[in-house]
Write a protein that holds these residues in place. Sequence first.
Motif, PDB file in Angstrom:
ATOM      1  N   THR A  25     -21.463  -6.635  -4.973  1.00 28.93           N
ATOM      2  CA  THR A  25     -21.096  -5.355  -5.589  1.00 28.93           C
ATOM      3  C   THR A  25     -19.977  -5.590  -6.613  1.00 28.93           C
ATOM      4  O   THR A  25     -18.820  -5.293  -6.367  1.00 28.93           O
ATOM      5  CB  THR A  25     -20.625  -4.341  -4.535  1.00 28.93           C
ATOM      6  OG1 THR A  25     -19.531  -4.922  -3.787  1.00 28.93           O
ATOM      7  CG2 THR A  25     -21.750  -3.962  -3.594  1.00 28.93           C
ATOM      8  N   PRO A  26     -20.318  -6.168  -7.761  1.00 28.99           N
ATOM      9  CA  PRO A  26     -19.280  -6.519  -8.745  1.00 28.99           C
ATOM     10  C   PRO A  26     -18.663  -5.300  -9.407  1.00 28.99           C
ATOM     11  O   PRO A  26     -19.260  -4.221  -9.462  1.00 28.99           O
ATOM     12  CB  PRO A  26     -20.038  -7.366  -9.763  1.00 28.99           C
ATOM     13  CG  PRO A  26     -21.459  -6.905  -9.654  1.00 28.99           C
ATOM     14  CD  PRO A  26     -21.664  -6.556  -8.208  1.00 28.99           C
ATOM     15  N   LEU A  27     -17.458  -5.486  -9.903  1.00 30.41           N
ATOM     16  CA  LEU A  27     -16.834  -4.488 -10.765  1.00 30.41           C
ATOM     17  C   LEU A  27     -17.607  -4.459 -12.071  1.00 30.41           C
ATOM     18  O   LEU A  27     -17.798  -5.491 -12.713  1.00 30.41           O
ATOM     19  CB  LEU A  27     -15.367  -4.865 -11.028  1.00 30.41           C
ATOM     20  CG  LEU A  27     -14.607  -3.967 -12.005  1.00 30.41           C
ATOM     21  CD1 LEU A  27     -14.325  -2.604 -11.396  1.00 30.41           C
ATOM     22  CD2 LEU A  27     -13.304  -4.634 -12.450  1.00 30.41           C
TER      23      LEU A  27
ATOM     24  N   GLY B 155     -17.296   7.106 -11.436  1.00 30.79           N
ATOM     25  CA  GLY B 155     -17.502   5.670 -11.317  1.00 30.79           C
ATOM     26  C   GLY B 155     -16.381   4.884 -10.680  1.00 30.79           C
ATOM     27  O   GLY B 155     -16.621   3.810 -10.126  1.00 30.79           O
ATOM     28  N   ARG B 156     -15.150   5.373 -10.744  1.00 30.35           N
ATOM     29  CA  ARG B 156     -14.000   4.553 -10.370  1.00 30.35           C
ATOM     30  C   ARG B 156     -14.102   4.000  -8.952  1.00 30.35           C
ATOM     31  O   ARG B 156     -13.968   2.793  -8.733  1.00 30.35           O
ATOM     32  CB  ARG B 156     -12.709   5.354 -10.525  1.00 30.35           C
ATOM     33  CG  ARG B 156     -11.454   4.557 -10.203  1.00 30.35           C
ATOM     34  CD  ARG B 156     -10.240   5.446 -10.197  1.00 30.35           C
ATOM     35  NE  ARG B 156     -10.341   6.509  -9.210  1.00 30.35           N
ATOM     36  CZ  ARG B 156     -10.079   6.356  -7.917  1.00 30.35           C
ATOM     37  NH1 ARG B 156      -9.712   5.176  -7.453  1.00 30.35           N
ATOM     38  NH2 ARG B 156     -10.189   7.363  -7.080  1.00 30.35           N
ATOM     39  N   ALA B 157     -14.315   4.858  -7.965  1.00 26.52           N
ATOM     40  CA  ALA B 157     -14.347   4.407  -6.569  1.00 26.52           C
ATOM     41  C   ALA B 157     -15.508   3.450  -6.312  1.00 26.52           C
ATOM     42  O   ALA B 157     -15.430   2.590  -5.429  1.00 26.52           O
ATOM     43  CB  ALA B 157     -14.438   5.604  -5.632  1.00 26.52           C
ATOM     44  N   ALA B 158     -16.565   3.601  -7.098  1.00 24.15           N
ATOM     45  CA  ALA B 158     -17.736   2.745  -6.922  1.00 24.15           C
ATOM     46  C   ALA B 158     -17.632   1.458  -7.738  1.00 24.15           C
ATOM     47  O   ALA B 158     -18.535   0.617  -7.688  1.00 24.15           O
ATOM     48  CB  ALA B 158     -19.005   3.505  -7.317  1.00 24.15           C
ATOM     49  N   GLY B 159     -16.542   1.286  -8.481  1.00 19.92           N
ATOM     50  CA  GLY B 159     -16.368   0.061  -9.245  1.00 19.92           C
ATOM     51  C   GLY B 159     -17.022   0.077 -10.603  1.00 19.92           C
ATOM     52  O   GLY B 159     -17.458  -0.972 -11.095  1.00 19.92           O
ATOM     53  N   TYR B 160     -17.067   1.241 -11.245  1.00 23.70           N
ATOM     54  CA  TYR B 160     -17.591   1.370 -12.607  1.00 23.70           C
ATOM     55  C   TYR B 160     -16.489   1.938 -13.496  1.00 23.70           C
ATOM     56  O   TYR B 160     -16.068   3.088 -13.305  1.00 23.70           O
ATOM     57  CB  TYR B 160     -18.814   2.295 -12.642  1.00 23.70           C
ATOM     58  CG  TYR B 160     -20.077   1.648 -12.113  1.00 23.70           C
ATOM     59  CD1 TYR B 160     -21.099   1.254 -12.969  1.00 23.70           C
ATOM     60  CD2 TYR B 160     -20.234   1.403 -10.745  1.00 23.70           C
ATOM     61  CE1 TYR B 160     -22.255   0.651 -12.488  1.00 23.70           C
ATOM     62  CE2 TYR B 160     -21.376   0.792 -10.251  1.00 23.70           C
ATOM     63  CZ  TYR B 160     -22.378   0.424 -11.127  1.00 23.70           C
ATOM     64  OH  TYR B 160     -23.516  -0.196 -10.642  1.00 23.70           O
ATOM     65  N   VAL B 161     -15.998   1.117 -14.424  1.00 20.07           N
ATOM     66  CA  VAL B 161     -14.889   1.553 -15.269  1.00 20.07           C
ATOM     67  C   VAL B 161     -15.239   1.336 -16.739  1.00 20.07           C
ATOM     68  O   VAL B 161     -16.069   0.497 -17.087  1.00 20.07           O
ATOM     69  CB  VAL B 161     -13.575   0.819 -14.920  1.00 20.07           C
ATOM     70  CG1 VAL B 161     -13.151   1.155 -13.499  1.00 20.07           C
ATOM     71  CG2 VAL B 161     -13.697  -0.681 -15.110  1.00 20.07           C
TER      72      VAL B 161
END
Length: 318
Positions: free
Chosen positions: A177-179, A214-220
């Motif tokens: 689960t990459p950033l 997206g932030r909590a899921a690692g999408y920035v």
Amino acid sequence: MTSTFTQTPTDWVRRTEELASIIGCPVEVRPINAQRVRIELLARAPLRERSFVRLPTQLDLNRPLTIGVRADGTPFRLAVAEKQTLLVGQSGSGKGSVIASILAGLGPGIRDGIVTVDAIDLKGGVEAGSYVKLVRTPAWDYASARELLLGLVQELDDRLTTMRMSGYRKIEPSAATPLRVLIIDEAAHLIYQAPDAKTRAEVDLLLKRILSTGRAAGYVVVAALQDPRKEALASRDLYTQTLALKFRTRDDAVLALGQSAYDAGARCEQISSATPGTGFAIDGETGAIVQFRAFWVSDGDLREMARIYAPTARETQS
């Protein structure tokens, strides 16, 4: 150095602040009484000279990235993994230096597969092409940008579903689960280059979906923009941190960070053209205005980054 002046006029203080901003010195103006003021300048000016990037060998996503130097000579750190970042400044202000410094900081994670970078550059890849070997999916035209955003939102929805079913409130980036970091060079083009109103609205909605959930899921997102006005980027209120580089006018400087930041010293129109990559940010811990200059990243540095950080496999699981 510290100087004390009697009966200092208001414009003396203003001129001192302007000079300090231009040469890259931090300044504090402290009233002593109704007729006396103390102006404190740091004798050295670390922002006048370039600070060359050092390519790290490891990445800790729980700590901010070091991407430059503050006016007091200490490292300038930026939280990228848990923020939506807007970078504003006129053409030639050094936005590319900030983006390259961010990529250098993320490099070990890109190499190890715990960070992936996607990029949108609707100027045909002129800017983002310099770091394309670090990019999973590049988008150099509007149709490709739309497809990239659509794919990211679908991945995000799948990850959010998995998080909900597993009871996770936040993702810890890993190879599984990459950033996901989306870089957008000149984000206003997503509005101005849209082929029609329907497509523009769809793309705007997709970007807002990533920014808002997206932030909590690692999408920035790290988006660069020349025009600080709302019309240039309808989603600008969803960015959780802003870095403001040089602008031509006071009005643009005020729009970039707000009147209170401007009054506190964020005079972006006074930044010297001879110091690209210099700007102001609001410290996330203290709320103070911070002046910084991003690292200088040469073409040779970019080639070395591509050599040591480029992922061996382009596709990873979401």
